[in-house]
Design a protein around this motif. Structure first.
Motif, short mmCIF file in Angstrom:
data_model
loop_
_atom_site.label_atom_id
_atom_site.label_comp_id
_atom_site.label_asym_id
_atom_site.label_seq_id
_atom_site.Cartn_x
_atom_site.Cartn_y
_atom_site.Cartn_z
N THR A 101 -3.06 1.67 -3.44
CA THR A 101 -2.01 0.59 -3.58
C THR A 101 -0.96 1.42 -4.63
O THR A 101 0.07 0.86 -4.98
N GLY A 102 -1.31 2.64 -4.86
CA GLY A 102 -0.21 3.40 -5.48
C GLY A 102 -0.18 2.86 -6.93
O GLY A 102 0.89 3.22 -7.55
N ALA A 103 -0.85 2.20 -7.51
CA ALA A 103 -1.29 1.79 -8.94
C ALA A 103 -0.17 0.73 -9.22
O ALA A 103 0.29 0.39 -9.99
N LEU A 104 0.45 0.01 -7.95
CA LEU A 104 1.57 -0.62 -8.15
C LEU A 104 1.12 -1.91 -9.04
O LEU A 104 1.84 -2.52 -9.74
N ARG A 156 3.28 -18.93 -20.35
CA ARG A 156 3.40 -17.83 -21.41
C ARG A 156 4.94 -17.00 -21.10
O ARG A 156 5.40 -16.46 -21.74
N ILE A 157 5.06 -16.77 -19.66
CA ILE A 157 6.23 -16.12 -19.38
C ILE A 157 7.35 -16.76 -18.90
O ILE A 157 8.44 -16.33 -19.14
N GLY A 158 7.06 -17.97 -18.12
CA GLY A 158 8.13 -18.67 -17.89
C GLY A 158 8.30 -18.85 -16.28
O GLY A 158 9.17 -19.53 -15.97
N GLY A 159 7.71 -18.05 -15.37
CA GLY A 159 8.04 -18.22 -14.00
C GLY A 159 7.36 -16.73 -13.33
O GLY A 159 6.28 -16.27 -14.02
N ILE A 160 7.56 -16.57 -12.25
CA ILE A 160 7.00 -15.32 -11.48
C ILE A 160 8.08 -14.44 -11.17
O ILE A 160 9.29 -14.51 -10.74
N SER A 161 7.47 -13.13 -11.09
CA SER A 161 8.34 -12.02 -10.68
C SER A 161 7.63 -11.08 -10.02
O SER A 161 6.09 -11.29 -9.67
N GLY A 162 7.77 -9.78 -9.65
CA GLY A 162 6.89 -8.92 -8.80
C GLY A 162 5.80 -8.32 -9.90
O GLY A 162 4.52 -8.25 -9.36
N ASP A 163 6.03 -8.41 -11.23
CA ASP A 163 4.88 -7.88 -12.09
C ASP A 163 4.04 -8.84 -12.07
O ASP A 163 2.69 -8.79 -12.08
N GLY A 164 4.37 -10.23 -12.11
CA GLY A 164 3.45 -11.35 -12.15
C GLY A 164 2.63 -11.49 -10.91
O GLY A 164 1.21 -11.77 -11.05
N HIS A 165 3.13 -10.80 -9.91
CA HIS A 165 2.16 -11.14 -8.51
C HIS A 165 1.29 -9.89 -8.57
O HIS A 165 -0.11 -10.21 -8.51
N GLY A 166 1.66 -8.70 -9.27
CA GLY A 166 0.81 -7.40 -9.36
C GLY A 166 -0.39 -7.77 -10.15
O GLY A 166 -1.52 -7.48 -9.88
N ALA A 167 0.09 -8.22 -11.39
CA ALA A 167 -0.82 -8.58 -12.37
C ALA A 167 -1.91 -9.72 -11.84
O ALA A 167 -3.04 -9.55 -12.18
N GLY A 168 -1.32 -10.65 -11.35
CA GLY A 168 -2.41 -11.58 -11.05
C GLY A 168 -3.26 -11.01 -9.74
O GLY A 168 -4.48 -11.32 -9.78
N THR A 225 0.84 -1.26 -0.08
CA THR A 225 0.01 -0.12 -0.04
C THR A 225 0.87 1.25 0.15
O THR A 225 2.08 1.21 0.17
N ARG A 226 0.15 2.36 -0.14
CA ARG A 226 0.75 3.68 -0.14
C ARG A 226 0.16 4.72 1.17
O ARG A 226 0.48 5.75 1.24
N LEU A 227 0.13 3.67 2.29
CA LEU A 227 -0.30 4.57 3.52
C LEU A 227 0.85 5.09 4.07
O LEU A 227 2.03 4.36 4.17
N PRO A 228 0.67 6.13 4.84
CA PRO A 228 1.62 6.94 5.44
C PRO A 228 2.04 6.25 6.79
O PRO A 228 1.79 6.38 7.83
N LEU A 229 2.87 5.02 6.79
CA LEU A 229 3.78 4.46 7.89
C LEU A 229 5.02 4.91 8.45
O LEU A 229 5.66 5.29 7.42
N PRO A 230 5.09 4.64 9.55
CA PRO A 230 6.36 4.98 10.10
C PRO A 230 7.47 4.00 9.76
O PRO A 230 7.28 2.84 9.29
N SER A 231 8.84 4.61 9.61
CA SER A 231 9.86 3.62 8.92
C SER A 231 10.24 2.74 10.36
O SER A 231 10.31 2.94 11.46
N ILE A 232 10.41 1.45 10.07
CA ILE A 232 11.00 0.58 11.02
C ILE A 232 12.13 -0.09 10.51
O ILE A 232 12.51 -0.26 9.36
N GLU A 233 13.11 -0.62 11.70
CA GLU A 233 13.93 -1.43 11.36
C GLU A 233 14.01 -2.93 11.15
O GLU A 233 13.19 -3.44 12.02
#
Length: 244
Positions: free
Chosen positions: A71-74, A216-228, A12-20
């Protein structure tokens, strides 16, 4: 809670604090992706409720704007990249063509969007708008929460079952995959189907998208997750309407 915050920061694009956080925590955040989906669903439902006070189309548009904003159009970006990649690697099948695979990886790495991607994103937004308009006539807005949640069960399955397309952000989650979160979220998704059987669409769509990616693509990537995730959301809207 640290991994939940990381999942929310990633999904998401929620304004959350940074964490370690170390690499273990980052990888383990995948188990909280469906929880991040519940937050997305709450945002969409809230804005749709406000818009419905004016008109059903305003409700649908308000919900869609919240969907994209939170979601920031991610995921839409991933859908566009996969559409461009699939168009570029039209001959690639499970590694049969090294040339097409190289072209595919080049397109996925390109930050610019092509004609296939533009068409896919526009069609997805139009589909969500129209489907959400009629969906809100049949279902209460709060049911967006389980819908968005079940769509994000997908990455837990695809990460386990599909080979990595390339080294990247999505590949780092493989080390954090555990069966426990998948079983928990899948059980919750099945329970949601008692209220609306159409919510069980994820049971079919998740393996179907995984099969298509492999072929069709051959595997998974961040784009594949988002599209799915995008396709599961719009597909669930459609199936819930048809099966009501």
């Amino acid at each position: 809670m640290k991994r939940l915050v990381l999942a929310l920061q990633l999904m998401t694009r929620l304004p959350l604090p940074s964490i370690e956080a170390d690499e273990v925590d980052f990888a383990g955040a995948i188990g909280w992706f469906p929880a991040a989906g519940m937050v997305v669903g709450l945002a969409v439902a809230g804005m749709a409720c406000l818009g419905l006070r004016i008109d059903p189309w305003v409700g649908a548009l308000s919900g869609l704007v919240a969907w994209v904003a939170v979601t920031g159009a991610l995921h839409l970006d991933g859908l566009g990249d996969i559409a461009d990649g699939a168009g570029a690697a039209h001959g690639y099948r499970d590694g049969d063509s090294d040339q097409d695979r190289a072209r595919l990886l080049t397109v996925l790495a390109d930050p610019h969007i092509g004609s296939f991607g533009v068409v896919a994103i526009v069609l997805q937004l139009l589909a969500k708008l129209v489907l959400l308009r009629f969906w809100l006539e049949v279902f209460p807005p709060w049911m967006m929460v389980p819908l968005a949640m079940t769509a994000r069960i997908g990455p837990l399955v695809w990460t386990r079952c599909l080979p990595s397309l390339h080294e990247g952000l999505a590949d780092r989650f493989r080390a954090g995959w555990r069966a426990g979160p998948l079983i928990l979220w899948a059980a919750l998704g099945l329970l949601c189907g008692i209220r609306a059987p159409g919510l069980l669409a994820w049971i079919v769509m998740i393996p179907l998208w995984g099969w298509w990616l492999r072929r069709r693509i051959g595997g998974i990537s961040g784009d594949g997750h988002g599209a799915g995730i995008e396709l599961l959301e719009s597909g669930s809207l459609l199936i819930m309407l048809v099966s009501r």
